[in-house]
Structure formats: C-alpha cells, structure tokens
Scaffold this active site. Structure first.
Site, short mmCIF file in Angstrom:
data_model
loop_
_atom_site.label_atom_id
_atom_site.label_comp_id
_atom_site.label_asym_id
_atom_site.label_seq_id
_atom_site.Cartn_x
_atom_site.Cartn_y
_atom_site.Cartn_z
N ALA A 15 69.55 80.32 84.03
CA ALA A 15 69.55 79.19 83.11
C ALA A 15 70.03 79.56 81.72
CB ALA A 15 68.14 78.60 83.03
N SER A 17 71.90 82.78 81.17
CA SER A 17 73.08 83.66 81.25
C SER A 17 73.51 83.80 82.69
CB SER A 17 72.78 85.05 80.66
OG SER A 17 71.84 85.74 81.46
N GLY A 18 74.77 84.20 82.84
CA GLY A 18 75.30 84.53 84.16
C GLY A 18 75.72 85.97 84.18
N ARG A 19 75.76 86.55 85.35
CA ARG A 19 76.23 87.93 85.46
C ARG A 19 76.94 88.10 86.79
NH1 ARG A 19 70.14 88.30 85.40
NH2 ARG A 19 70.70 86.13 85.19
N ASP A 241 68.89 80.95 93.71
CA ASP A 241 68.63 82.33 93.28
C ASP A 241 67.29 82.85 93.78
OD1 ASP A 241 67.15 80.73 91.54
OD2 ASP A 241 68.21 81.37 89.74
N THR A 263 63.10 82.71 83.80
CA THR A 263 62.85 81.51 83.00
C THR A 263 61.80 80.65 83.68
OG1 THR A 263 65.10 81.54 82.13
CG2 THR A 263 63.93 79.45 82.03
#
Length: 489
Positions: A15, A17-19, A241, A263
């Site tokens: 929610a 950041s992305g990686r 996820d 989160t």
C-alpha cells in the site's frame, strides 16, 4: 546472487511501496535480492482517492530491467499486491481511469443498498468474506450509476491489470478474486447469482486463474522496454500478497497460526475448507482462498497503519520520527498504560493518528498517551491484544489446534511487537521471513517451471533451510493480558 539456479522476478506491491525482488532458486537454494523499490503514492483528484497505477506499472518495468541487470537474466515473473481494488477496461481493452483507492469514502455509501438486496448473512454464506466497507462488491455498487462503469466491459484486480499490460492476457487469479465479495467460497467460482441480483454485468468478471498457471509471456514491447531476452513466462502466483505470504510461512506442521504483519495485519489459520457459520461472520472472520486449494481463515486487523500514520504525522510536525529510537523508548513505558481497539473505524482514513488515539482513550476513560513513546506503546500493546483475540478465536471457530504463531512481513523486524505478541498469545512466536510474500511468489513460480517440486510442506521446508528466523518465547504474567483484554470489552 551467484550464478546457479533459475532467476524469478517477484513483483510485490504494498500500500505504500512496491518492490521487485530477484529470487535465485534451485535444489536447496533460495536467495532473495531486492533490485528495485519505488513509492506507491495515492493521488486525490476531484474529491476521489486514486491509485497511480501507471506509476506502479512504470516501477514494475524499471524493476524488471534492474532484475535482468543484477541477475543476468530473468526466467519468470509473478505479481502479488493488495486486494479488492480494480481497474475497469472498455471494449477496446483500454483502462477507464485510475483505480479508486480502498480508503476512499464513497465505497461505504453502497453498503445499505447491497445488503438490502443480499442480506449480510446470506452474502457471508456464499462468499465467506468478512464485511469490510471497501470490498469490491461495494465498490462496484457505488459506481453503478457512473459513466465509467457503464462503459466497462472487464474488471481486473491490480495484479491482473499489470499482468494484462505485460502479456495481453485477461484473467482473475483466484486468491485475489476471493476478496471481491462476488466469488463463491465453496465452489471457488464467480457467484453469478449475487452479481445478477445486484444488477451488475456478468461480463465484467474475467476467467478465473489458479496459482501456478502460466498466463503468457512478456510481450515484445515489454522485452524491448526492459532489455530482457525472451521468452519470459509470467505465472499466476498467489496474487493476493497475503496468499503469497502464507506460502512463505516456514511452518513444519499444520498446527500454526500466522500474522502477516504490514500496513494491515492478517491473522488466521490455514484450512482445507471455509467456515461459513453465522458465529464466524459475527466474529469478523473471512475465508479467502489460498494456494493449493487451501483457505486463509483470518481476520483483518488494522495493523502497522496506526504506527505508520503516527510517524508521518510527527514528521510533518517537525517532531522526532526515528522508529528505532521510539521503539526503544516505548519498551520502557509501563504495559497497558492505555489500549485501544485497532479496528475502530476512526483509524481507517489517513490523518492525525496520535490525536485520534488520544481521543479514543479519553472517551473510554483512560489517560491519553502523554508522549510519543506512550503513543507507540499504546499501539503495540493494542495490536498484540488484537492478535491474541484473533488467534484464539480462529482456533476456536475452525477447530484447528495452534501450537506456534508465525509472524511474517515487515513487522517481523519489530522485536518489541514480536515479544508482546508472544506474551499476549502465550505461544512461541517465530518471526520471519520479512519478505514472505516475495518468497512465496517466487516459490510458486519455481514450482510451476519445474525448478522445485512438492506441495506446501516441501516449499516450506526449503524456507526453513534457507531463511533467517527468530523465536520469541512468552514471558510475564498471562493474567495481565486477560485483564487488559477485558478493558476493551
């Protein structure tokens, strides 16, 4: 990363950041490397909170390029993300605006209308889904009179939308589809009758896909954009996820509970079949589908959102916001100075979280936290209490014995939270791996391509042999936690 083993790009979108992680997998080998991280910043326009999904897609492309550069090649790609939010495509396959964020207030306006047609008890018996006012079914109902929904021909959950842009393949991976409120938890198919009764268009629902199914290959355009050499298969993983994170739980038996702690905190047990009783619904438990035909029987707890928003508020006000320092100070605050229910609806929207916590404490006759450290301790004690309640209730409602709690995700780095969770639950807590979702993502890809074999026990055995974990044992008086729990009612 070395040179032996296949390389899988695990795209893991959260929610905030992305990686993109490059996982090198082979017999007895599982090494994970973060190759690219990028922010996920929601954008409010004309009063509506949206995801910047094009920005996320650009981050994914950058990450695939970095994975190829760091590892030398990419043998497969899989994507997981948060749940419920969807992009709508028109008849030409074009995206009709940025997906609306689940924290946007408009979704809840449709709850009475939906429940007026399909009562909540019936909806739960069919879908097994915990009532959350932003579940996809409410999002669609809230958009029913809009030109956007009238023009839509397909809805795609976030991982499916990104997969569509990477491959051209249209579908809905089942673990994420199970969070929509329009999937039958027993048949694991779309609940067409619910869709019809709500006046929604069945054509919006794409074909369902199973974890491990090959979805397609990166298009020539994407290969050019990323510099990768094809063919590069894209595999359906547990695209929720949490589904991937539960694959990444290094359990050695089925007598475990898990807390996927980020989160949001997802607290539950792994089952073979859903629990669709009225008692389960009243307790707020959800039946989300998992990998290999499993059911993730769990409760959504507000999670580290309370801490993240507090840190953001303090930083914006120019106050110290160094988490390690605040955790060290919080460890010296007496336990249960103040506790709140993390799932109080007032904590859901972005905003001044410390002020909201203080207000709730005052309303419940407690002295509000008087310092940042006391606020942090209040949050952590409250989360541990929520975990205690959820683990015990999950075991009771499902009949599953729980002997150990596995805490995975970013919260596994928080030693104070892990110890408080062990104390609260009265059970050992095994913390780690932190990147459980990316590991679960990569393992499903590796199995689909024949690099590893076996069921979930075999995949988890590889995790235990290769990943770092720390065990926390219960300490302190158990009756103190029972007393604190009674204070919350």
């Amino acid at each position: 990363m070395g040179t032996d083993g296949a390389v899988f790009a695990a795209v893991d979108l959260g929610a905030s950041s992305g990686r993109v992680m490059a996982a090198r997998v082979g017999p007895g080998r599982l090494v994970l490397q973060e190759v690219h991280r990028f922010p996920n910043r929601p954008v409010r326009t004309a009063g509506t909170l949206h995801w910047d999904v094009l920005g996320l897609y650009a981050g994914v492309l950058d990450g695939l390029r970095a994975a190829g550069r760091e590892a030398g090649r990419v043998d497969g790609v899989g994507i997981d993300s948060w749940a419920v939010d969807v992009g709508l495509l028109d008849a030409d396959g074009a995206l009709l605006g940025n997906p609306v964020h689940y924290r946007d207030a408009r979704h809840a306006t449709a709850v009475p209308a939906v429940h007026g047609v399909v009562p909540p008890e019936e909806l739960y018996r069919i879908t097994g889904l915990q009532h959350l006012p932003f579940n996809t079914v409410f999002q669609l109902a809230a958009a029913r009179e809009t030109a956007q929904l009238a023009s839509a021909r397909t809805m795609l959950l976030i991982p499916d939308l990104l997969t569509y842009w990477l491959t051209g393949a249209v579908g809905a991976e089942v673990t994420n589809a199970s969070t929509t409120g329009v999937l039958d938890a027993t048949t694991r198919e779309w609940a067409a009758d619910v869709v019809d009764r709500l006046g929604l268009d069945r054509r919006l629902l794409p074909p369902l896909r199973q974890p491990g199914e090959r979805l397609g290959e990166l298009t020539p355009e994407v290969l050019t954009e990323t510099g990768l050499t094809g063919p590069v298969p894209v595999t359906a993983v547990g695209s929720h996820d949490t589904a991937s994170a539960v694959v990444g739980v290094p359990a050695d038996s089925d007598r475990f509970a898990y807390i996927s702690c980020g989160t949001w905190s997802l607290v539950g047990v792994e089952l073979d079949a859903p629990v669709l009783t009225e008692e389960s619904r009243a307790a707020g438990f959800t039946n989300e589908l998992g990998v290999d035909g499993t059911v993730r029987y769990l409760r959504n707890v507000m999670g580290l959102w309370l801490l993240q928003e507090s840190l953001r508020t303090w930083a914006a006000a120019g106050l110290p916001a160094d988490l390690p320092d605040l955790l060290a100070a919080a460890a010296h605050v007496p336990a249960f100075t103040a506790v709140v229910d993390p799932d109080d609806a007032r904590f859901l929207p972005p905003g001044d979280m410390p002020a909201r916590i203080a207000q709730v404490c005052a309303e419940t006759g407690q002295t509000p936290p008087q310092s940042q450290a006391e606020t942090v301790r209040c949050i952590l004690d409250s989360l541990a209490l929520a975990y205690r309640r959820s683990v015990r209730r999950a075991a009771e409602l499902s009949g599953r014995d729980v002997e150990v709690v596995h805490l995975v995700g970013g919260g596994a780095r928080n030693a104070l939270l892990c110890q408080l969770t062990a104390d609260a639950c009265g059970l050992p807590v095994v913390a780690g791996p932190v990147e459980a979702a990316a590991l679960g993502n990569a393992l499903v890809q590796a199995r689909a391509t024949g690099v590893v074999s076996g069921g979930l026990p075999e995949l988890r055995s590889l995790l235990r042999a290769t990943q770092e974990m720390r065990t926390y044992r219960p300490s302190g008086p158990a009756d103190a936690w029972a007393s604190a729990e009674r204070r919350l009612g």
